[in-house]
Design a protein around this motif. Structure first.
Motif, PDB file in Angstrom:
ATOM      1  N   ILE A   1       0.858  -1.191   0.000  1.00 51.18           N
ATOM      2  CA  ILE A   1       0.000   0.000   0.000  1.00 51.18           C
ATOM      3  C   ILE A   1       0.890   1.235   0.000  1.00 51.18           C
ATOM      4  N   GLY A   2       0.635   2.157  -0.910  1.00 51.61           N
ATOM      5  CA  GLY A   2       1.433   3.372  -0.985  1.00 51.61           C
ATOM      6  C   GLY A   2       1.015   4.411   0.039  1.00 51.61           C
TER       7      GLY A   2
ATOM      8  N   PHE B   1       0.644  17.064  -1.132  1.00 49.72           N
ATOM      9  CA  PHE B   1       0.670  18.169  -2.083  1.00 49.72           C
ATOM     10  C   PHE B   1       1.584  17.890  -3.283  1.00 49.72           C
ATOM     11  N   ALA B   2       1.548  16.651  -3.758  1.00 50.17           N
ATOM     12  CA  ALA B   2       2.345  16.244  -4.912  1.00 50.17           C
ATOM     13  C   ALA B   2       1.426  15.536  -5.909  1.00 50.17           C
ATOM     14  N   ALA B   3       1.999  15.059  -6.996  1.00 55.71           N
ATOM     15  CA  ALA B   3       1.213  14.328  -7.986  1.00 55.71           C
ATOM     16  C   ALA B   3       0.525  13.127  -7.342  1.00 55.71           C
ATOM     17  N   ALA B   4      -0.593  12.712  -7.914  1.00 52.43           N
ATOM     18  CA  ALA B   4      -1.405  11.652  -7.324  1.00 52.43           C
ATOM     19  C   ALA B   4      -0.635  10.360  -7.114  1.00 52.43           C
ATOM     20  N   ASP B   5       0.347  10.102  -7.989  1.00 48.14           N
ATOM     21  CA  ASP B   5       1.099   8.850  -7.888  1.00 48.14           C
ATOM     22  C   ASP B   5       2.425   9.013  -7.125  1.00 48.14           C
ATOM     23  N   ALA B   6       2.690  10.193  -6.570  1.00 49.02           N
ATOM     24  CA  ALA B   6       3.937  10.428  -5.831  1.00 49.02           C
ATOM     25  C   ALA B   6       3.805   9.869  -4.413  1.00 49.02           C
ATOM     26  N   LEU B   7       4.766   9.068  -3.999  1.00 48.94           N
ATOM     27  CA  LEU B   7       4.721   8.396  -2.700  1.00 48.94           C
ATOM     28  C   LEU B   7       5.943   8.746  -1.854  1.00 48.94           C
ATOM     29  N   VAL B   8       5.730   8.841  -0.531  1.00 48.43           N
ATOM     30  CA  VAL B   8       6.876   8.966   0.377  1.00 48.43           C
ATOM     31  C   VAL B   8       7.378   7.594   0.791  1.00 48.43           C
ATOM     32  N   GLY B   9       6.534   6.579   0.608  1.00 51.04           N
ATOM     33  CA  GLY B   9       6.927   5.227   0.968  1.00 51.04           C
ATOM     34  C   GLY B   9       5.812   4.247   0.681  1.00 51.04           C
ATOM     35  N   SER B  10       6.090   2.975   0.918  1.00 61.70           N
ATOM     36  CA  SER B  10       5.062   1.946   0.780  1.00 61.70           C
ATOM     37  C   SER B  10       5.150   1.017   1.984  1.00 61.70           C
TER      38      SER B  10
ATOM     39  N   SER C   1      -5.289   9.906   6.650  1.00 60.00           N
ATOM     40  CA  SER C   1      -5.968  11.193   6.661  1.00 60.00           C
ATOM     41  C   SER C   1      -4.915  12.271   6.470  1.00 60.00           C
ATOM     42  N   GLY C   2      -5.139  13.169   5.496  1.00 61.69           N
ATOM     43  CA  GLY C   2      -4.114  14.168   5.199  1.00 61.69           C
ATOM     44  C   GLY C   2      -4.685  15.530   4.892  1.00 61.69           C
ATOM     45  N   THR C   3      -3.888  16.559   5.174  1.00 66.24           N
ATOM     46  CA  THR C   3      -4.310  17.938   4.916  1.00 66.24           C
ATOM     47  C   THR C   3      -4.444  18.220   3.426  1.00 66.24           C
ATOM     48  N   TYR C   4      -3.778  17.405   2.588  1.00 69.71           N
ATOM     49  CA  TYR C   4      -3.748  17.621   1.139  1.00 69.71           C
ATOM     50  C   TYR C   4      -4.999  17.082   0.444  1.00 69.71           C
ATOM     51  N   GLU C   5      -5.857  16.372   1.183  1.00 66.47           N
ATOM     52  CA  GLU C   5      -6.997  15.707   0.530  1.00 66.47           C
ATOM     53  C   GLU C   5      -8.056  16.713   0.075  1.00 66.47           C
ATOM     54  N   ARG C   6      -8.429  17.643   0.939  1.00 71.06           N
ATOM     55  CA  ARG C   6      -9.393  18.694   0.578  1.00 71.06           C
ATOM     56  C   ARG C   6      -8.965  19.979   1.275  1.00 71.06           C
TER      57      ARG C   6
END
Length: 320
Positions: A191-192, A197-206, A217-222
């Motif tokens: 799971i990614g 606040f990056a591209a939809a497919d950009a991940l910090v880790g998996s 839950s993230g501040t970048y969602e809405r």
């Protein structure tokens, strides 16, 4: 569609893209799963005028409303989470959510006096429950229950239980932020963890998990921007404003997705230091904190394996 031996089925429900992955081609089962999700959405939604939760809201300050057992039990669970010490979870936050309108047309920073007025009708202790009658009464006119922070977790767990009943040992359901996994295909599900606040497919880790729920839950969602400042959708029920601390996101790994929903909100409100302290008391809950200063903090790694994927983030843990 299929990828090797994995079949993926999708639908749009609860305002989110829903993804179901199975290891055998079964469109009929997928259809029943989506119908089950729709049934629960119809009970819990506050985005339409007609649902059992809206029946409660319409009767605020006037009379109790008898509801079905799933609705009652979820409200009871949400009230308990709302009354925990320092809880950022609040099932009665509906008036504030509607005031801010974050993620909807017309969102803007409300006037301070409007926020103060709404805070007075968001007290979880004013949600009066009657176990014998399965009734819910909102004691103050204008009160509104909003189960948006907990409904997806409840539904994800019901889908998992239904798939088990149907003999499915390996599968995945993604309700848009809530991922519930069954089994351990090829050693586990990957799971990614999204990069804020990056591209939809950009991940910090998996992370790799087996038979676990992963909720983020993230501040970048809405969010929206006004006067050079970002205002996100995770509201602090104590102040009436979006939570403002060092965090960009919290990911919770647990057996039940319902716990994941509750704990992402609790931990977001507490921040890294207090959140880590609380998690040391819970062997069944683990979390990944992603901070604004590009730090990833892991509570522990008992139930998952984490692989960093962005060198600009520093990896640490709760004991550091």
């Amino acid at each position: 569609m299929s990828d090797n031996r994995v079949w993926s089925y999708s639908a749009v429900l609860m305002g989110s893209p829903i993804l179901l992955k199975l290891f055998s081609h079964d469109e009929a089962l997928a259809s029943r799963v989506f119908s089950l999700i729709k049934q629960y959405e119809d009970l819990f939604t506050v985005n339409r005028a007609d649902s059992q939760v809206m029946d409660i809201n319409h009767a605020a300050g006037r009379h109790p409303v008898v509801v079905s057992r799933p609705v009652y039990e979820l409200i009871k669970c949400a009230k308990a989470a709302s009354q925990l010490p320092e809880s950022a979870f609040n099932l009665a936050i509906g008036p504030l959510v509607k005031l801010w309108r974050i993620g909807f047309k017309g969102d803007s920073v409300p006037a301070a006096d409007e926020i103060a007025a709404r805070l007075r009708i968001t007290r979880p202790q004013d949600v009066i429950l009657d176990d014998a009658a399965a009734s819910v009464f909102l004691a103050q006119p204008g009160m509104e229950i909003d189960l948006g922070a907990i409904a997806k977790g409840f539904i994800a767990d019901r889908v998992r239980d239904y798939l088990h009943q149907q003999g499915v040992s390996d599968g995945l359901i993604n309700l848009g932020g809530n991922v519930q996994t069954l089994g351990s295909p090829q050693g586990g599900w990957s799971i990614g963890v999204k990069k804020p606040f990056a591209a939809a497919d950009a991940l910090v880790g998996s992370i790799e998990v087996v038979n676990k729920s992963v909720v983020t839950s993230g501040t970048y969602e809405r969010y929206f921007e006004q006067d050079g400042k970002l205002w996100h959708h995770i509201l602090d029920p104590r102040s009436g404003y979006p939570l403002n601390n060092e965090l960009d996101s919290v990911t919770v790994i647990s057996t039940d997705s319902l716990d994941g929903d509750i704990w992402t909100t609790l931990l977001f409100g507490l921040g890294v230091e207090k959140g880590c302290a609380l998690l040391r008391q819970r062997q069944d809950i683990e979390a990944i904190f992603v901070s604004k200063n590009r730090e990833i903090t892991l509570s522990s790694r008992r139930q998952f394996r984490f692989t960093p994927l962005d060198a600009s983030y520093r990896l640490t843990d709760c004991t550091a």
